[in-house]
Design an enzyme around this catalytic site. Structure first.
Site, PDB file in Angstrom:
ATOM      1  CB  SER A 253       6.826  -8.769   4.769  1.00 25.74           C
ATOM      2  OG  SER A 253       8.147  -8.332   3.973  1.00 25.74           O
ATOM      3  CE  LYS A 254       1.556  -3.280   6.007  1.00 29.91           C
ATOM      4  NZ  LYS A 254       1.559  -3.101   7.505  1.00 29.91           N
ATOM      5  NE  ARG A 255      11.600  -7.489   3.887  1.00 25.89           N
ATOM      6  CZ  ARG A 255      12.095  -8.492   3.085  1.00 25.89           C
ATOM      7  NH1 ARG A 255      12.741  -8.187   2.058  1.00 25.89           N
ATOM      8  NH2 ARG A 255      11.824  -9.721   3.160  1.00 25.89           N
ATOM      9  CG  HIS A 256       8.130  -9.091  -0.921  1.00 22.35           C
ATOM     10  ND1 HIS A 256       7.961  -9.572   0.486  1.00 22.35           N
ATOM     11  CD2 HIS A 256       9.553  -9.561  -1.284  1.00 22.35           C
ATOM     12  CE1 HIS A 256       9.223 -10.174   0.688  1.00 22.35           C
ATOM     13  NE2 HIS A 256       9.943 -10.371  -0.314  1.00 22.35           N
ATOM     14  N   GLY A 257       5.608  -5.097  -1.331  1.00 19.12           N
ATOM     15  CA  GLY A 257       4.563  -4.195  -2.097  1.00 19.12           C
ATOM     16  C   GLY A 257       3.295  -4.539  -1.183  1.00 19.12           C
TER      17      GLY A 257
END
Ligand code: GLU
Length: 479
Positions: A253-257
């Site tokens: 997800s966006k948390r990972h970049g």
């Protein structure tokens, strides 16, 4: 029948890297089997779907070179249209057919009533599958009357209560136990169909032979199998590819970049590197080759080589793959790419020989094309002297001023814009033989004089690429 596969994005946002991977696998499978790659736009979520996102996603697919054979812009009259929002009549036609055959029924239950039924079932601890009166076959005549009077109803599918089996190319044998799903709406009362239903109608009427998609759709497949069965249609073959996960083993997800293709485009990742890296996330080359173009593998791509476990998304590996593609790229292509970048005026003004020599040097150790002008600026064009302790020490040796004086006089009178490697060798020889400087004092002294730095790349490569003018300024700064 030849193979037909599809990529079916919902135009509700940018193209996600997981979606790009699905598109790529479908594309490669179509190429491998001489089949057809269809682009279908799943835009029945009327509120969230935007034509603008469709355009952006198509732009990203084109950038990746995942060119479809059929789609909204390349219709085959036998299968068009390719946007679900333009196929509502088709869905209605088969919806009515399913009612006719008893596989579906009109349902006039309101949302509030549905909610109340669910709550009541919950309180009683009963199963919460739909169990309203409209399910009863004897209500059909009443339903028809109401429809004739202009009342709106949803069309609900009668889910058979039995086990379903799926032979998936990735997941193997999957069993969906009886009772997993209750009757479900296929067309809402406003005439808008739901995903699981349109997907089947489209895959069936578009003669799709293989569905390659993300594992997140595995649970949907049971509903889809039920609908195929009710239509008397043969279901396509399925391959549910494993999810992409981040280093914390959670769904990517966006948390990972950055998770959308356009962001990688903006950061100057190469499309060939993205295809390469995405292919490796869930598929392995039979000869364990890591670096390839999609054209290299389209003859050997095999859907039975998908990995059943989740694929860990690793940005460092992706960067490395990008660097490997720069390394193997022809200088001609790389020159064109570098010249599109900002801040490359100096590069553009140089001869082809200079450009080739510079790229032969720099393509070896960069991850991105943008690193090339950066390194040229730092190592070739910069006149800045960084007075490190190491440089101070070199300048303090008694041999160094002699080297600076000698090289400075050579550079002052140098007629060409760049110093040749032969002249550099001659100067080194002179320093060694005539000035009697050897070893470290020789090499470090010459480096400090010509570059203004205490360390750096091989002088034989660097100096012939550096304008004499720059070297003159550096020497002035040292004196
Ligand atoms: N529109 C669906 C999605 O974007 C497609 C699912 C499928 O391939 O069946 O996830």
């Amino acid at each position: 029948m030849s193979t037909r596969v599809r990529f079916a994005p919902s135009p509700t946002g940018y193209l996600h890297i997981g979606g790009a991977r699905t598109a790529l696998y479908n594309y490669l499978f179509a190429k491998k089997t001489n089949g057809t790659f269809v682009l279908r736009i799943e835009d029945t979520d009327l509120e969230r779907s935007k034509r603008e996102y469709e355009e952006l996603q198509r732009g990203d697919l084109k950038w990746l070179g995942l060119i479809h054979d059929e789609g909204p812009d390349k219709p085959n009259p036998k299968y068009a249209p390719y946007r679900q929002s333009e196929r509502l009549e088709i869905y209605m036609k088969y919806g009515l057919q399913l009612i006719e055959s008893g596989h579906a029924y009109y349902d006039f239950t309101t949302d509030a009533e549905l909610e109340a039924m669910k709550e009541a079932a919950q309180e009683e601890g009963a199963d919460q599958h739909y169990n309203g009166i409209w399910k009863k076959p004897e209500m059909h005549a009443e339903a028809l009357k109401r429809i004739a009077a202009g009342e709106k109803a949803a069309i609900r599918f009668r889910a058979p209560q039995k086990d379903y089996q799926l032979k998936d190319h990735v997941k193997g044998d999957v069993t969906y136990p009886s009772g997993m799903v209750g009757d479900f709406v296929i067309i809402r009362s406003n005439g808008v169909p739901v995903y699981n239903y349109c997907c089947v109608i489209d895959d069936w009427t578009m003669d799709i032979t293989h569905v390659i998609r993300g594992e997140d759709h595995l649970n949907n497949t049971v509903r889809q199998l039920m609908i195929y069965e009710a239509l008397g249609a043969k279901a396509p073959e399925f391959a549910h590819v494993s999810l992409l996960i981040g280093s914390d083993r959670q769904k990517l997800s966006k948390r990972h970049g950055a998770t959308s293709v356009n962001l990688y485009r903006e950061e100057h990742y190469l499309p060939e590197a993205m295809n390469n890296y995405l292919t490796l996330l869930g598929w392995s080359h039979p000869n364990e080759v890591d670096i390839f173009d999609k054209e290299d593998i389209q003859g050997i791509f095999d859907i039975d080589r998908f990995s059943a476990s989740s694929a860990m998304y690793d940005l460092e590996k992706f960067k490395w793959v990008n660097g490997q593609h720069i390394k193997k790229m022809s200088n001609d292509k790389l020159i064109a790419l570098v010249e599109e970048l900002p801040g490359t005026e100096f590069f553009k003004a140089q001869s082809v020989e200079w450009k080739n020599a510079a790229l032969d040097r720099y393509k070896q150790d960069v991850h991105f094309t943008t690193d090339i002008p950066k390194l040229i600026n730092e190592q070739i064009l910069s006149t800045e002297i960084e007075m490190t302790d190491a440089l101070k020490e070199i300048l303090s040796w008694e041999t160094t001023p002699k080297i600076i004086d000698y090289i400075s006089s050579q550079v002052e009178s140098y007629g060409a814009p760049f110093i040749s490697e032969a002249d550099l060798n001659n100067w080194m020889d002179h320093v060694k033989k005539e000035l009697g400087v050897k070893g470290k004092p020789l090499f470090q002294g010459v480096r400090a004089t010509l570059t203004g730095h205490d360390h750096g790349p091989d002088l034989k490569v660097l100096i012939p690429l550096t304008p004499v003018e720059v070297i003159r300024t550096r020497i002035k700064g040292l004196k």
